[in-house]
Enzyme design. Structure first.
Site, mmCIF file in Angstrom:
data_model
loop_
_atom_site.group_PDB
_atom_site.id
_atom_site.type_symbol
_atom_site.label_atom_id
_atom_site.label_comp_id
_atom_site.label_asym_id
_atom_site.label_seq_id
_atom_site.Cartn_x
_atom_site.Cartn_y
_atom_site.Cartn_z
ATOM 1 N N TYR A 143 28.613 114.717 73.947
ATOM 2 C CA TYR A 143 27.503 115.485 73.391
ATOM 3 C C TYR A 143 27.421 116.808 74.124
ATOM 4 O O TYR A 143 27.482 116.838 75.355
ATOM 5 C CB TYR A 143 26.191 114.707 73.560
ATOM 6 C CG TYR A 143 24.961 115.438 73.075
ATOM 7 C CD1 TYR A 143 24.740 115.647 71.721
ATOM 8 C CD2 TYR A 143 24.011 115.917 73.981
ATOM 9 C CE1 TYR A 143 23.602 116.305 71.270
ATOM 10 C CE2 TYR A 143 22.872 116.574 73.536
ATOM 11 C CZ TYR A 143 22.670 116.773 72.187
ATOM 12 O OH TYR A 143 21.545 117.434 71.751
ATOM 13 N N ASP A 238 31.962 121.075 80.149
ATOM 14 C CA ASP A 238 30.519 121.003 79.970
ATOM 15 C C ASP A 238 29.961 120.163 81.115
ATOM 16 O O ASP A 238 29.975 118.933 81.073
ATOM 17 C CB ASP A 238 30.189 120.390 78.604
ATOM 18 C CG ASP A 238 28.686 120.298 78.367
ATOM 19 O OD1 ASP A 238 27.921 120.617 79.302
ATOM 20 O OD2 ASP A 238 28.287 119.904 77.253
ATOM 21 N N LYS A 266 20.176 121.234 83.405
ATOM 22 C CA LYS A 266 19.553 120.132 84.151
ATOM 23 C C LYS A 266 19.289 120.455 85.627
ATOM 24 O O LYS A 266 18.293 121.098 85.935
ATOM 25 C CB LYS A 266 20.378 118.864 83.972
ATOM 26 C CG LYS A 266 20.446 118.453 82.473
ATOM 27 C CD LYS A 266 21.096 117.127 82.251
ATOM 28 C CE LYS A 266 21.377 116.852 80.791
ATOM 29 N NZ LYS A 266 20.335 116.159 80.060
HETATM 30 N N1 PMP Z 1 25.761 119.123 77.347
HETATM 31 C C1 PMP Z 1 25.620 117.934 77.935
HETATM 32 C C2 PMP Z 1 26.799 117.294 78.613
HETATM 33 C C3 PMP Z 1 24.384 117.284 77.917
HETATM 34 O O1 PMP Z 1 24.258 116.088 78.505
HETATM 35 C C4 PMP Z 1 23.294 117.911 77.280
HETATM 36 C C5 PMP Z 1 21.915 117.280 77.221
HETATM 37 N N2 PMP Z 1 21.797 115.987 77.557
HETATM 38 C C6 PMP Z 1 23.496 119.149 76.679
HETATM 39 C C7 PMP Z 1 24.742 119.735 76.744
HETATM 40 C C8 PMP Z 1 22.381 119.872 75.987
HETATM 41 O O2 PMP Z 1 21.436 120.304 76.918
HETATM 42 P P1 PMP Z 1 19.919 120.585 76.462
HETATM 43 O O3 PMP Z 1 19.356 119.268 76.065
HETATM 44 O O4 PMP Z 1 19.297 121.179 77.687
HETATM 45 O O5 PMP Z 1 19.978 121.546 75.324
#
Ligand code: PMP
Length: 427
Positions: A143, A238, A266
């Site tokens: 994701y 990512d 995060k």
């Molecule tokens: N990339 C990864 C690996 C994630 O785990 C997340 C959110 N859990 C995101 C992108 C998206 O981040 P956000 O929810 O802050 O938009």
């Protein structure tokens, strides 16, 4: 008697779709009423009925120093008193950028945004602008936020809803996203052999955390690096979840593989809305106003969010921080696995730094297919029994869990003791 969470949930559903502002919070896959949280401190959260829980969600990753760490709260207070947002450059942004570049050697320049979604969306646009190519390659179950081209066979909430992609994404967009299996380098090589000159980037969660937790198999990340270099594609790690979570230099430091671009979120916001993307200077210089790839944000580099982020990152630099976090997380997973084994429950667990996977499978899964084979019904019973006893795990069998520096051995042992009883009852 109706709980306040139930009352609030009923009320919320009248004005907020599903009663929540992010789908996994709705408890759809585990059933029951989501707890409305009122307060969080250290390793604990309190719900609207005053019940407290030892928390293994940590706001889905940011709370690495524990909730409401006094130094972070104080930094936010001080920054807020000077103004909430300027829409003009401020020194905090520079400090934050310097800190990220210092901590992550692969990042020579970085741009701050307000969420992980913005970070990945912008990194993809940048990779396309830099290479002049349209296609991207991602892995099933990874994701990367909810930008259109990344919502193809994505993980996290999309898995619990049994909905591999999203409505509202034009097929014309999705067709530029090639999806292959995580940990299957051969598939990647075949795709590049056939279409290598069309592919702008590979984007990967280098330790996957949105299909529970799946580690890269030996050689997988190295292989992605090799293929990208060979075909002139941009390798994007990512690390929104793993950055400063699995170790001081993220997965790239742990596994010794250098991406071209990295996305962060995060932990770098310490609980405030911050994301970032950065990497090679020659690529980053294609971003406006230096280059032709547009990217912007009214609240990007918010002085209040950045103040929280700087302190969050500084806290992780304390001597022994990651050693302690890693040991606590290992204590949890080995304790859970041993407790399950005592009752003969088909269960396994694994961790990397301060994140962990808990699986109702006989062995630790290494692929999306294996993770999807987990006993979801048993997970749901485990989840609810733990929650009732005051131990808050992610409300889905497909999410990673998080431990913070505020979790004491006593907290973790208390969780394991309850889990032992719960596993025995699951039998
Ligand atoms: N990339 C990864 C690996 C994630 O785990 C997340 C959110 N859990 C995101 C992108 C998206 O981040 P956000 O929810 O802050 O938009």
């Amino acid at each position: 008697m109706t709980s306040r969470s139930e009352t609030l949930f009923q009320r919320a559903q009248k004005t907020i779709p599903g009663g929540v502002n992010s789908p996994v919070r709705a408890f759809r896959s585990v059933g029951g009423t989501p707890r409305f949280l009122e307060r969080a401190e250290g390793a604990r959260v309190w719900d609207a009925d005053g019940k407290d829980y030892i928390d293994y969600v940590g706001s889905w990753g940011p709370a690495i120093a524990g909730h409401a760490h006094p130094a972070i709260v104080e930094a936010v207070r001080e920054a807020a008193l000077k103004g909430l947002s300027f829409g003009a450059p401020n020194e905090g942004e520079v400090v934050m950028a310097e800190l990220i570049c210092e901590l992550l050697p692969s990042v020579e320049m970085v741009r701050l945004v307000s969420s992980g979604t913005e970070a990945t969306m912008s990194a993809i646009r940048l990779a396309r602008g830099f290479t002049g190519r349209d296609a991207i390659l991602k892995f099933e179950g990874c994701y990367h936020g909810h930008a259109d081209s990344l919502l193809v066979k994505a993980g996290s909430g999309l898995l619990t809803f049994g909905n591999p992609s999203s409505g509202g994404v034009p097929a014309d967009f999705a067709k530029h996203t090639i999806v292959v299996d995580f940990n299957d380098l051969q598939q990647v090589e075949e795709v590049f052999k056939a279409r290598g000159d069309e592919i702008a980037a590979i984007i990967v969660e280098p330790v996957a955390g949105n299909m529970n937790l799946i580690k890269p198999q030996p050689g997988f990340l190295e292989g992605l690096r090799r293929v990208c270099t060979q075909y002139g594609a941009v390798l994007i790690f990512d690390e929104v979840m793993t950055g400063f979570r699995v170790g001081p230099q993220g997965v790239q430091g742990l596994y010794g593989v250098t991406p071209d671009l990295t996305t962060l979120g995060k932990v770098i916001g310490g609980g405030m809305p911050v994301g970032a993307f950065g990497g090679r200077r020659d690529i980053m210089q294609h971003i406006a106003p230096l280059g032709a790839v547009y990217q912007a944000g009214t609240l990007s580099g918010s002085p209040v969010a950045v103040a929280a982020g700087i302190v969050s990152l500084q806290l992780t630099r304390a001597p022994g921080f990651y050693e302690g976090l890693t040991a606590s997380t290992q204590r949890l997973v080995s304790g859970l696995a041993a407790a399950a084994a005592e009752s003969g429950v088909c269960f396994s667990a694994d961790s990397v730094g301060g994140m962990f996977g808990a699986y109702f499978t006989a062995t630790v899964p290494t692929s999306f297919a294996e993770v999807m084979g987990a006993d979801k019904e048993r997970f749901n019973r485990f989840f609810h029994a733990m929650l009732d006893a005051g131990h808050y795990f992610a409300p889905s069998a497909f999410e990673a869990g998080f431990v913070s520096a505020a979790h004491s051995d006593a907290d973790i042992d208390a969780t394991i003791a309850v889990a032992r009883e719960v596993f025995a009852a699951l039998g």
